[in-house]
Design a protein around this motif. Structure first.
Motif, PDB file in Angstrom:
ATOM      1  N   PRO A 136       0.812  -1.217   0.000  1.00  0.00           N
ATOM      2  CA  PRO A 136       0.000   0.000   0.000  1.00  0.00           C
ATOM      3  C   PRO A 136       0.851   1.277   0.000  1.00  0.00           C
ATOM      4  N   LEU A 137       1.977   1.238   0.677  1.00  0.00           N
ATOM      5  CA  LEU A 137       2.848   2.410   0.712  1.00  0.00           C
ATOM      6  C   LEU A 137       3.504   2.643  -0.643  1.00  0.00           C
ATOM      7  N   LEU A 138       3.894   1.578  -1.308  1.00  0.00           N
ATOM      8  CA  LEU A 138       4.453   1.695  -2.653  1.00  0.00           C
ATOM      9  C   LEU A 138       3.398   2.241  -3.615  1.00  0.00           C
ATOM     10  N   ASP A 139       2.163   1.780  -3.477  1.00  0.00           N
ATOM     11  CA  ASP A 139       1.065   2.327  -4.288  1.00  0.00           C
ATOM     12  C   ASP A 139       0.983   3.836  -4.105  1.00  0.00           C
ATOM     13  N   GLY A 140       1.019   4.271  -2.863  1.00  0.00           N
ATOM     14  CA  GLY A 140       0.938   5.694  -2.567  1.00  0.00           C
ATOM     15  C   GLY A 140       2.086   6.475  -3.174  1.00  0.00           C
ATOM     16  N   CYS A 141       3.285   5.918  -3.119  1.00  0.00           N
ATOM     17  CA  CYS A 141       4.450   6.592  -3.705  1.00  0.00           C
ATOM     18  C   CYS A 141       4.291   6.742  -5.217  1.00  0.00           C
ATOM     19  N   VAL A 142       3.856   5.679  -5.876  1.00  0.00           N
ATOM     20  CA  VAL A 142       3.648   5.713  -7.329  1.00  0.00           C
ATOM     21  C   VAL A 142       2.589   6.749  -7.677  1.00  0.00           C
ATOM     22  N   LEU A 143       1.473   6.722  -6.962  1.00  0.00           N
ATOM     23  CA  LEU A 143       0.388   7.657  -7.249  1.00  0.00           C
ATOM     24  C   LEU A 143       0.805   9.102  -6.992  1.00  0.00           C
ATOM     25  N   ALA A 144       1.607   9.329  -5.963  1.00  0.00           N
ATOM     26  CA  ALA A 144       2.058  10.690  -5.656  1.00  0.00           C
ATOM     27  C   ALA A 144       2.939  11.247  -6.771  1.00  0.00           C
ATOM     28  N   ILE A 145       3.783  10.411  -7.338  1.00  0.00           N
ATOM     29  CA  ILE A 145       4.622  10.856  -8.457  1.00  0.00           C
ATOM     30  C   ILE A 145       3.759  11.154  -9.677  1.00  0.00           C
ATOM     31  N   LEU A 146       2.809  10.273  -9.945  1.00  0.00           N
ATOM     32  CA  LEU A 146       1.958  10.456 -11.125  1.00  0.00           C
ATOM     33  C   LEU A 146       0.945  11.584 -10.950  1.00  0.00           C
ATOM     34  N   GLU A 147       0.708  11.978  -9.720  1.00  0.00           N
ATOM     35  CA  GLU A 147      -0.173  13.127  -9.482  1.00  0.00           C
ATOM     36  C   GLU A 147       0.466  14.410 -10.042  1.00  0.00           C
ATOM     37  N   ARG A 148       1.792  14.476  -9.982  1.00  0.00           N
ATOM     38  CA  ARG A 148       2.519  15.649 -10.486  1.00  0.00           C
ATOM     39  C   ARG A 148       2.584  15.672 -12.003  1.00  0.00           C
ATOM     40  N   GLU A 149       2.842  14.498 -12.607  1.00  0.00           N
ATOM     41  CA  GLU A 149       2.884  14.419 -14.072  1.00  0.00           C
ATOM     42  C   GLU A 149       2.872  12.968 -14.519  1.00  0.00           C
TER      43      GLU A 149
ATOM     44  N   GLY B 114       7.218   3.853 -17.563  1.00  0.00           N
ATOM     45  CA  GLY B 114       7.732   2.961 -16.531  1.00  0.00           C
ATOM     46  C   GLY B 114       9.163   3.220 -16.103  1.00  0.00           C
ATOM     47  N   TYR B 115      10.079   3.338 -17.056  1.00  0.00           N
ATOM     48  CA  TYR B 115      11.488   3.510 -16.701  1.00  0.00           C
ATOM     49  C   TYR B 115      11.706   4.818 -15.952  1.00  0.00           C
ATOM     50  N   SER B 116      11.087   5.906 -16.424  1.00  0.00           N
ATOM     51  CA  SER B 116      11.281   7.192 -15.747  1.00  0.00           C
ATOM     52  C   SER B 116      10.670   7.163 -14.351  1.00  0.00           C
ATOM     53  N   LEU B 117       9.568   6.471 -14.202  1.00  0.00           N
ATOM     54  CA  LEU B 117       8.950   6.329 -12.889  1.00  0.00           C
ATOM     55  C   LEU B 117       9.863   5.553 -11.942  1.00  0.00           C
ATOM     56  N   THR B 118      10.464   4.491 -12.447  1.00  0.00           N
ATOM     57  CA  THR B 118      11.411   3.714 -11.645  1.00  0.00           C
ATOM     58  C   THR B 118      12.581   4.592 -11.201  1.00  0.00           C
TER      59      THR B 118
ATOM     60  N   GLN C 286      11.285   8.572 -30.520  1.00  0.00           N
ATOM     61  CA  GLN C 286      12.382   8.070 -31.341  1.00  0.00           C
ATOM     62  C   GLN C 286      11.993   6.783 -32.080  1.00  0.00           C
ATOM     63  N   GLY C 287      10.822   6.803 -32.683  1.00  0.00           N
ATOM     64  CA  GLY C 287      10.376   5.684 -33.503  1.00  0.00           C
ATOM     65  C   GLY C 287       9.782   4.517 -32.743  1.00  0.00           C
ATOM     66  N   ARG C 288       9.716   4.615 -31.422  1.00  0.00           N
ATOM     67  CA  ARG C 288       9.149   3.536 -30.615  1.00  0.00           C
ATOM     68  C   ARG C 288       8.040   4.102 -29.738  1.00  0.00           C
ATOM     69  N   ASN C 289       7.131   3.244 -29.361  1.00  0.00           N
ATOM     70  CA  ASN C 289       6.064   3.664 -28.453  1.00  0.00           C
ATOM     71  C   ASN C 289       6.503   3.498 -26.999  1.00  0.00           C
ATOM     72  N   ARG C 290       6.189   4.498 -26.213  1.00  0.00           N
ATOM     73  CA  ARG C 290       6.362   4.411 -24.767  1.00  0.00           C
ATOM     74  C   ARG C 290       4.975   4.382 -24.147  1.00  0.00           C
ATOM     75  N   ARG C 291       4.798   3.533 -23.162  1.00  0.00           N
ATOM     76  CA  ARG C 291       3.522   3.457 -22.444  1.00  0.00           C
ATOM     77  C   ARG C 291       3.595   4.399 -21.243  1.00  0.00           C
ATOM     78  N   TYR C 292       2.728   5.387 -21.262  1.00  0.00           N
ATOM     79  CA  TYR C 292       2.660   6.364 -20.181  1.00  0.00           C
ATOM     80  C   TYR C 292       1.522   6.028 -19.237  1.00  0.00           C
ATOM     81  N   TYR C 293       1.735   6.320 -17.978  1.00  0.00           N
ATOM     82  CA  TYR C 293       0.740   6.091 -16.944  1.00  0.00           C
ATOM     83  C   TYR C 293       0.258   7.440 -16.437  1.00  0.00           C
ATOM     84  N   THR C 294      -1.034   7.531 -16.195  1.00  0.00           N
ATOM     85  CA  THR C 294      -1.635   8.747 -15.671  1.00  0.00           C
ATOM     86  C   THR C 294      -2.601   8.368 -14.548  1.00  0.00           C
ATOM     87  N   ILE C 295      -2.680   9.201 -13.540  1.00  0.00           N
ATOM     88  CA  ILE C 295      -3.555   8.923 -12.399  1.00  0.00           C
ATOM     89  C   ILE C 295      -5.004   9.253 -12.761  1.00  0.00           C
ATOM     90  N   THR C 296      -5.929   8.443 -12.279  1.00  0.00           N
ATOM     91  CA  THR C 296      -7.359   8.660 -12.502  1.00  0.00           C
ATOM     92  C   THR C 296      -7.973   9.254 -11.231  1.00  0.00           C
TER      93      THR C 296
END
Length: 105
Positions: free
Chosen positions: A8-21, A25-29, A64-74
Motif C-alpha cells: 500500500p505504501l508503494l502504491d501511494g508513492c507511485v500515485l504521488a509521483i503520477l499526481e505531479r505528471e 515505466g522507466y522514468s517512474l522507476t 524516437q520511432g518507438r512507443n512508450r507506455r505512459y501512466y496517468t492517475i485517474t
C-alpha cells in the motif's frame, strides 16, 4: 537500517509521483530509485495492478520511432492517494510518539 516498503505504501508513492505528471515505466522507476530501493521488476506488477483497479490509465506516445507506455492517475487513483496520505500521517504520528518516548510533538 533499511525499512521494508509495504505494497500500500508503494502504491501511494507511485500515485504521488503520477499526481505531479504522467510518466512511463522507466522514468517512474528512476524517480522512485532517487529516494528508495526499487527495481523495475517490482514496479511493473504494481502499475498493472493499479491499472486493473482503475487507479491508473495508460496511453502510448511515440519517442524516437518507438512507443512508450505512459501512466496517468485517474480520479480513483487520486482518492486512493488521499486515503494513503491520511493513513500515513496517522501511522507516522504514532511511530514518532513511540520513538520519542511517548511525548507529543
Amino acid at each position: 537500517m533499511v525499512f521494508q516498503l509495504s505494497s500500500p505504501l508503494l502504491d501511494g508513492c507511485v500515485l504521488a509521483i503520477l499526481e505531479r505528471e504522467d510518466a512511463y515505466g522507466y522514468s517512474l522507476t528512476q524517480r522512485l530509485r532517487a529516494e528508495i530501493e526499487i527495481s523495475e521488476s517490482t514496479l511493473y506488477p504494481v502499475l498493472r495492478r493499479l491499472q486493473k483497479e482503475g487507479c491508473l490509465a495508460v496511453y502510448d506516445r511515440q519517442f524516437q520511432g518507438r512507443n512508450r507506455r505512459y501512466y496517468t492517475i485517474t480520479q480513483a487513483g487520486r482518492e486512493l492517494l488521499a486515503e494513503c496520505r491520511r493513513d500515513w500521517a496517522g501511522y507516522t504520528g504514532r511511530i514518532d510518539k513511540i520513538l520519542s518516548g511517548g511525548e507529543e510533538k
